[in-house]
Every structure is written in structure tokens, then in C-alpha cells.
Enzyme design. Structure first.
Site, PDB file in Angstrom:
ATOM      1  N   ARG A   1       8.873   1.177   6.482  1.00  0.00           N
ATOM      2  CA  ARG A   1       7.620   0.457   6.164  1.00  0.00           C
ATOM      3  C   ARG A   1       6.840   0.380   7.466  1.00  0.00           C
ATOM      4  O   ARG A   1       7.296  -0.228   8.446  1.00  0.00           O
ATOM      5  CB  ARG A   1       7.916  -0.937   5.625  1.00  0.00           C
ATOM      6  CG  ARG A   1       6.678  -1.816   5.559  1.00  0.00           C
ATOM      7  CD  ARG A   1       6.864  -3.069   4.762  1.00  0.00           C
ATOM      8  NE  ARG A   1       6.892  -2.762   3.339  1.00  0.00           N
ATOM      9  CZ  ARG A   1       6.792  -3.673   2.363  1.00  0.00           C
ATOM     10  NH1 ARG A   1       6.660  -4.957   2.683  1.00  0.00           N
ATOM     11  NH2 ARG A   1       6.815  -3.321   1.110  1.00  0.00           N
TER      12      ARG A   1
ATOM     13  N   CYS B   1       2.121  -6.222  -7.712  1.00  0.00           N
ATOM     14  CA  CYS B   1       3.325  -5.820  -6.961  1.00  0.00           C
ATOM     15  C   CYS B   1       3.987  -6.999  -6.261  1.00  0.00           C
ATOM     16  O   CYS B   1       5.157  -6.907  -5.888  1.00  0.00           O
ATOM     17  CB  CYS B   1       2.980  -4.721  -5.964  1.00  0.00           C
ATOM     18  SG  CYS B   1       1.877  -5.229  -4.637  1.00  0.00           S
TER      19      CYS B   1
ATOM     20  N   GLN C   1       6.781   1.276  -5.196  1.00  0.00           N
ATOM     21  CA  GLN C   1       6.273   0.227  -6.083  1.00  0.00           C
ATOM     22  C   GLN C   1       5.686   0.826  -7.359  1.00  0.00           C
ATOM     23  O   GLN C   1       5.929   0.326  -8.461  1.00  0.00           O
ATOM     24  CB  GLN C   1       5.213  -0.614  -5.356  1.00  0.00           C
ATOM     25  CG  GLN C   1       4.695  -1.766  -6.183  1.00  0.00           C
ATOM     26  CD  GLN C   1       5.758  -2.838  -6.437  1.00  0.00           C
ATOM     27  OE1 GLN C   1       6.376  -3.323  -5.497  1.00  0.00           O
ATOM     28  NE2 GLN C   1       5.982  -3.193  -7.699  1.00  0.00           N
TER      29      GLN C   1
ATOM     30  N   ARG D   1      12.288  -2.533  -8.962  1.00  0.00           N
ATOM     31  CA  ARG D   1      12.367  -1.907  -7.634  1.00  0.00           C
ATOM     32  C   ARG D   1      13.821  -1.545  -7.333  1.00  0.00           C
ATOM     33  O   ARG D   1      14.113  -0.471  -6.802  1.00  0.00           O
ATOM     34  CB  ARG D   1      11.839  -2.864  -6.546  1.00  0.00           C
ATOM     35  CG  ARG D   1      10.344  -3.127  -6.576  1.00  0.00           C
ATOM     36  CD  ARG D   1       9.531  -1.922  -6.152  1.00  0.00           C
ATOM     37  NE  ARG D   1       9.854  -1.452  -4.814  1.00  0.00           N
ATOM     38  CZ  ARG D   1       9.360  -1.945  -3.678  1.00  0.00           C
ATOM     39  NH1 ARG D   1       8.489  -2.939  -3.723  1.00  0.00           N
ATOM     40  NH2 ARG D   1       9.708  -1.439  -2.502  1.00  0.00           N
TER      41      ARG D   1
ATOM     42  N   HIS E   1       2.130   3.253  -1.420  1.00  0.00           N
ATOM     43  CA  HIS E   1       3.333   2.451  -1.705  1.00  0.00           C
ATOM     44  C   HIS E   1       4.034   3.082  -2.928  1.00  0.00           C
ATOM     45  O   HIS E   1       4.088   2.487  -4.010  1.00  0.00           O
ATOM     46  CB  HIS E   1       2.923   1.002  -1.979  1.00  0.00           C
ATOM     47  CG  HIS E   1       4.039   0.007  -1.904  1.00  0.00           C
ATOM     48  ND1 HIS E   1       5.334   0.343  -1.556  1.00  0.00           N
ATOM     49  CD2 HIS E   1       4.070  -1.342  -2.157  1.00  0.00           C
ATOM     50  CE1 HIS E   1       6.089  -0.748  -1.585  1.00  0.00           C
ATOM     51  NE2 HIS E   1       5.361  -1.769  -1.951  1.00  0.00           N
TER      52      HIS E   1
ATOM     53  N   ASP F   1      -3.868  -6.572  -6.689  1.00  0.00           N
ATOM     54  CA  ASP F   1      -3.017  -6.791  -5.520  1.00  0.00           C
ATOM     55  C   ASP F   1      -3.768  -7.753  -4.598  1.00  0.00           C
ATOM     56  O   ASP F   1      -4.939  -8.089  -4.859  1.00  0.00           O
ATOM     57  CB  ASP F   1      -2.763  -5.432  -4.831  1.00  0.00           C
ATOM     58  CG  ASP F   1      -1.748  -5.492  -3.699  1.00  0.00           C
ATOM     59  OD1 ASP F   1      -1.073  -6.531  -3.540  1.00  0.00           O
ATOM     60  OD2 ASP F   1      -1.632  -4.495  -2.959  1.00  0.00           O
TER      61      ASP F   1
HETATM   62  N1  NVA Z   1      -1.197  -4.044  -0.432  1.00  0.00           N
HETATM   63  C1  NVA Z   1      -0.184  -4.947   0.047  1.00  0.00           C
HETATM   64  C2  NVA Z   1       1.104  -4.719  -0.678  1.00  0.00           C
HETATM   65  C3  NVA Z   1       2.231  -5.639  -0.293  1.00  0.00           C
HETATM   66  C4  NVA Z   1       3.504  -5.303  -0.998  1.00  0.00           C
HETATM   67  C5  NVA Z   1      -0.006  -4.757   1.541  1.00  0.00           C
HETATM   68  O1  NVA Z   1      -0.039  -3.603   2.002  1.00  0.00           O
HETATM   69  O2  NVA Z   1       0.156  -5.738   2.255  1.00  0.00           O
HETATM   70  N1   CP Z   2       5.945  -5.500  -3.450  1.00  0.00           N
HETATM   71  C1   CP Z   2       6.536  -5.410  -2.255  1.00  0.00           C
HETATM   72  O1   CP Z   2       6.662  -4.328  -1.676  1.00  0.00           O
HETATM   73  O2   CP Z   2       6.998  -6.591  -1.775  1.00  0.00           O
HETATM   74  P1   CP Z   2       7.522  -6.908  -0.305  1.00  0.00           P
HETATM   75  O3   CP Z   2       6.345  -6.850   0.610  1.00  0.00           O
HETATM   76  O4   CP Z   2       8.109  -8.294  -0.407  1.00  0.00           O
HETATM   77  O5   CP Z   2       8.556  -5.886   0.074  1.00  0.00           O
END
Ligand code: NVA
Ligand code: CP
Length: 307
Positions: A104, A260, A134, A288, A131, A220
Site C-alpha cells: 500500500r 469500501c 477492493q 476482502r 485499489h 468513498d
Molecule cells: N480512497 C480512499 C480509500 C481508503 C480505503 C483512500 O485512498 O484513502
Molecule cells: N477499504 C480499505 O482498504 O480499508 P483499509 O484502509 O482499512 O485497509
């Protein structure tokens, strides 16, 4: 043989997704029946986090243990990654000590460079651009509730972020449509939609119009990780892009709502919608775990025949 990575949704074909959706159901059923299944004994997953996480860490770590392997958590703060070690060098070393890596991070370019220097499969656990894990879970959830997603319409209301751009890739691979509505100035990234077939999506200035007749309404956070400095401006710009009961009422009568998570009730979605009967957010989160077990198994062992 070239190593298979999962860096974007379009890295897999429709045929591979059909296999993964079916395989997920089998792995999930076995797990729910408390049947031990350890195909990845002695395999090690390294998870690299440059941003916060609850679901992604838990689902990958628990999933790897449930498949008989082990998982190691690294973050920027406590490793040499935060002190400027080149990503290419980190990839060489980490991939000599592990069997599969999940990352990540910020720019997609970082994970692409890591994968290019890795001896083992690399999975995108979220970048600024995409992502895919997800969306894999979301589509699996849609199929569980409503059947095949082909030909359906997904309404995306809010920020044109990593989730939104991944939905567009999924629409092209799996043959459905996305109606996108974002506030002015927060629209789709031309570089990311460059390769996407224009017949897969349509852009609406009015979020109600985007939701009209949709089979799935999804949104989101207004401020994704890495964009916190823009939070105040975003709160103002996104005020009319809150998914509420009116938007759900113009969608199809059996429309689902997805998010998500983490969610901000009163910002991108009302409590009425996310806690309402059309919401499947907890199933999405749980899936997930199951889809990523199928994904890791596929990347490490290839196709497994389900009895
Ligand atoms: N769009 C959000 C998703 C978090 C799971 C982010 O990138 O922070
Ligand atoms: N939806 C998702 O990826 O959640 P986290 O940021 O908690 O991993």
C-alpha cells in the site's frame, strides 16, 4: 516464466475473474464450515504499508494464516523504506526473503518499480491511482447478492479517486457501465482514463442523474489518504455529492449501496443509507478476506480444481 503480479484491475482477464469469483465462493464455504485448508504452508507474505489500514492489513494477514502461511508487516516508519532506500533495492531484498508481497503506497509508479525488481508476485493493496483488491471484493459481493454484473450500471458519486478509476477498469474487463458524478475540479484523471473504452462510462454533472436507474450506488471518502491538506476545500466542494435517500430512491428498486470503508456518516453518505437495508458494506468488508485468499492462492499455485 514471467511472474504474475496484480497491480491494476486490468492485469487479469474476464476468464481469470470468473475463475477467481468461483474459487472465492469455494474457499469461503470451506472456511465457514471450519475446514482447515493449508495450501500455502511455509509461504511468507510481506505486507508493506506506507499509509494507514484496518481492513487491508487484517484481511491479508488473517487470510495468509488461514491458508497455512505467515505474514510479516512492514511500515515506512519502522523500516529503511522511510530513510530513502531505493524501491528497486528494497524489492530485490524483500523478494529474496518472501514468496509474495502486498504493498500500500502513494504513486502507482512506486509499485510498478517494485514489481519490476521483484522475484515474487506483487499485489496492489491501494495506491493513489487504484485499489483493485477492493473492487474484486465489491464485485464478488454484487454477484453474491444480485448475480452477474455484466450489463449492469454502477453509479459513482463523489471523488474521482483510486476506487473510481478502478471501477472504470473493471467495467471494461467485465462489461458493465459506470455513471460518474464528481464536483467541478475533482473529475476523472485524463491520464488514467486514456486507455479505457469510452462506452464503459458516462460523466454526469448532476449526481441524481448518475444514480437514475443504477443497479449499484457507491461512493468513498471525500478526502483520500495523502490529500489531507485539501480537506477543508473538499468539504465545501463535495457538499452536494452526499449519497442520501433521494439518490437511492431514483436508483433501481433493488439497487445496492456500497462503500469500501472507512466511512464518514454525514459527509459522503447519510447514516440512513449506509445503515439502511440496501447497504451491503459489511459483506464487502468481509469479502476482502475471501477474495484475497483466492488471489494469493492463484498467484502462487495457479488454478486449483474445485471439487
Ligand atoms: N480512497 C480512499 C480509500 C481508503 C480505503 C483512500 O485512498 O484513502
Ligand atoms: N477499504 C480499505 O482498504 O480499508 P483499509 O484502509 O482499512 O485497509
Amino acid at each position: 516464466m514471467a511472474i504474475k503480479h496484480y497491480l491494476q484491475f486490468k492485469d487479469f482477464t474476464r476468464d481469470e475473474y470468473e475463475y477467481l469469483f468461483a474459487r472465492t465462493q469455494s474457499i469461503k464455504k470451506q472456511f465457514k464450515a471450519y475446514q482447515q485448508y493449508w495450501p500455502l504452508t511455509d509461504r511468507t507474505l510481506v505486507m508493506i504499508f506506507e499509509k494507514a489500514s484496518t481492513r487491508t492489513r487484517l484481511s491479508f494477514e488473517a487470510g495468509m494464516h488461514q491458508l497455512g502461511g505467515s505474514a510479516i508487516y512492514l511500515n515506512t516508519r519502522d523500516s529503511q523504506l522511510g530513510r530513502g532506500e531505493p524501491v528497486e533495492d528494497a524489492a530485490q531484498v524483500i523478494s529474496r526473503m518472501s514468496d509474495i508481497v502486498m504493498i500500500r503506497t502513494f504513486e502507482q509508479e512506486i509499485i510498478e518499480r517494485f514489481a519490476a525488481n521483484s522475484r515474487v508476485p506483487v499485489i496492489n493493496g491501494l495506491t493513489n491511482e487504484y485499489h483493485p483488491c477492493q473492487i474484486l471484493a465489491d464485485i464478488c459481493t454484487y454477484i453474491e447478492h444480485r448475480g452477474c454484473i455484466q450489463g449492469k450500471t454502477v453509479a459513482w458519486v463523489g471523488d474521482a479517486n483510486n476506487m473510481c478509476h478502478t471501477w472504470l477498469q473493471a467495467a471494461e474487463v467485465l462489461d458493465f457501465r459506470v455513471h460518474v458524478s464528481t464536483p467541478p475540479g475533482y473529475g476523472l484523471n485524463p491520464a488514467l482514463i486514456d486507455g479505457v473504452d469510452a462506452s464503459c462510462f458516462a460523466v454526469f454533472s448532476d449526481p441524481m442523474e448518475a444514480c437514475h436507474g443504477a443497479d449499484l450506488v457507491t461512493t468513498d471518502v471525500w478526502t483520500s489518504m495523502g490529500y489531507e491538506a485539501e480537506n477543508d476545500a473538499r468539504l465545501r466542494a463535495f457538499a452536494d455529492w452526499q449519497v442520501d435517500g433521494d439518490m437511492m430512491r431514483v436508483a433501481a428498486a433493488d439497487a445496492l449501496f456500497m462503500h469500501c470503508l472507512p466511512a464518514h456518516r454525514g459527509e459522503e453518505v447519510t447514516a440512513e443509507v449506509i445503515d439502511g437495508t440496501q447497504s451491503v458494506v459489511w459483506d464487502e468488508a468481509e469479502n476482502r478476506l475471501h477474495v484475497q485468499k483466492a488471489l494469493m492462492e492463484y498467484l502462487l499455485l495457479g488454478r486449483i480444481e474445485t471439487k
